[in-house]
Design a protein around this motif. Structure first.
Motif, short mmCIF file in Angstrom:
data_model
loop_
_atom_site.label_atom_id
_atom_site.label_comp_id
_atom_site.label_asym_id
_atom_site.label_seq_id
_atom_site.Cartn_x
_atom_site.Cartn_y
_atom_site.Cartn_z
N SER A 194 5.34 26.36 -16.51
CA SER A 194 5.35 25.01 -15.96
C SER A 194 4.62 24.97 -14.63
O SER A 194 4.82 25.81 -13.77
CB SER A 194 6.79 24.53 -15.77
OG SER A 194 6.82 23.29 -15.13
N GLN A 199 1.76 22.06 -18.58
CA GLN A 199 1.91 23.42 -19.10
C GLN A 199 0.62 24.19 -18.88
O GLN A 199 -0.45 23.74 -19.28
CB GLN A 199 2.27 23.39 -20.59
CG GLN A 199 3.63 22.79 -20.89
CD GLN A 199 3.97 22.85 -22.36
OE1 GLN A 199 3.29 23.50 -23.14
NE2 GLN A 199 5.03 22.17 -22.74
N HIS A 249 11.45 26.11 -25.51
CA HIS A 249 11.52 26.14 -24.05
C HIS A 249 12.52 27.18 -23.57
O HIS A 249 13.61 27.30 -24.13
CB HIS A 249 11.92 24.74 -23.54
CG HIS A 249 12.35 24.71 -22.13
ND1 HIS A 249 13.64 24.53 -21.74
CD2 HIS A 249 11.64 24.86 -20.98
CE1 HIS A 249 13.72 24.55 -20.43
NE2 HIS A 249 12.52 24.75 -19.95
#
Length: 327
Positions: A194, A199, A249
């Motif tokens: 991040s 991204q 994630h």
């Protein structure tokens, strides 16, 4: 009006002129025919399925009744192109001919589905070939009589799995982030970190910082070395399949060595403060007790002195004065 190129008509005979018109009409229809349409007519779909006859066939079925839930769902996982056959069956106590049957992909109507009846059972089938990610999604059959009964096939690529809890480690250590999917073989694995709202691909070329490997084809691991507090944050693992991408994630928390000591130091401070308060209270209580005791003791001493002096005066013999003899 579209100009037709590459077509020359001979002059004169009427027969040749008619042949030219037929050829022109055929060319016009060929040009207007969709070349990359997701949903095509039944003959074209059958032609596509014949073209991709070497692909595997995925057949899935949903059964509905008047008493069943208004919505029935079935998840289908695909990772490579294949022929798909979706079937919905609806059993009714009434007239099957009064039931309206439709198909949709999301909100888009689908045409040329097959319908058959047997007794009080109504069956509908939709067949097509999935060759790209645009054809993935939800396909639904609808049976409408007094109520609307719906069966939905959710077609998607395999999901990735990881640990639900955040990964906690310390500055200077190394850690390993891992992702995997069940019974699948992705074409490629990649990792992203991040950067605010974006991204950013992890630079695997930094061999002194990152190392990417996996024990099996359905698993990927990212090793991060020489951790700093800046390495903490969100990471995404992404798997590429023939029919799309899937990602998961992972949250990484990097702590300094002072962080685990803070609760301990706070407990010690609380204990010291509590002991100090107890000692002060004890000293104050003793002081309050000591002041009246000292006063009473002083009074007792004075009383004893007074009693002693009075006793001496009372017990002392009285001497009478005598005059000298001979006066």
């Amino acid at each position: 009006m579209r100009t037709l190129t590459g077509l020359r008509c001979p002059r004169a005979p009427r027969l040749h002129f008619l042949l030219c018109l037929l050829l022109a009409a055929h060319s016009s229809l060929a040009d207007s025919e969709p070349t990359d349409s997701t949903f095509t007519s039944l003959p074209v779909r059958e032609e596509m399925m014949a073209k991709y006859s070497n692909l595997s066939l995925e057949s899935h079925n949903i059964s509905l009744t008047e008493q069943s839930s208004m919505l029935m769902e079935k998840n289908i996982t695909l990772e490579r192109p294949c022929n798909v056959e979706l079937t919905c069956q609806f059993t009714t106590s009434g007239d099957v001919n009064s039931v309206n049957v439709t198909w949709r992909k999301g909100n888009e109507p689908l045409e040329d589905h097959l319908i058959s009846t047997k007794g009080h059972m109504l069956s509908t089938q939709y067949m097509f070939t999935i060759v790209n990610s645009k054809q993935m999604g939800s396909y639904s059959c609808f049976f409408e009589d007094e109520k609307v009964h719906r069966g939905t096939f959710n077609i998607k690529v395999p999901e990735l799995h990881r640990k639900n809890k955040p990964l906690v480690t310390y500055v200077g250590d190394s850690t390993v982030l891992s992702c995997k999917c069940q019974d699948c073989s992705p074409l490629n694995w990649s990792w992203y970190s991040s950067n605010g709202s974006m991204q950013v691909p992890v630079d695997i070329q930094m061999n002194d910082k990152y190392m990417m490997n996996g024990t099996h084809a359905n698993e990927t691991r990212l090793k991060i070395m020489h951790l700093s507090e800046e390495d903490g944050g969100s990471y995404w693992c992404r798997a590429l399949f023939h029919l799309g991408e899937s990602e998961e994630h992972i949250e990484l928390v990097v702590l300094s060595f002072w962080v685990p000591l803070k609760p301990f130091l706070a407990i010690i401070a609380e204990v010291v403060l509590l002991v100090a308060i107890i000692l002060l209270c004890e000293m104050y209580t003793q002081k309050k007790r000591k002041q009246p005791d000292e006063g009473k003791e002083f009074e007792q001493i004075e009383q004893l002195k007074l009693d002693d002096s009075n006793g001496i005066e009372n017990n002392a013999p009285r001497h009478r004065k005598s005059e000298p003899v001979g006066q």
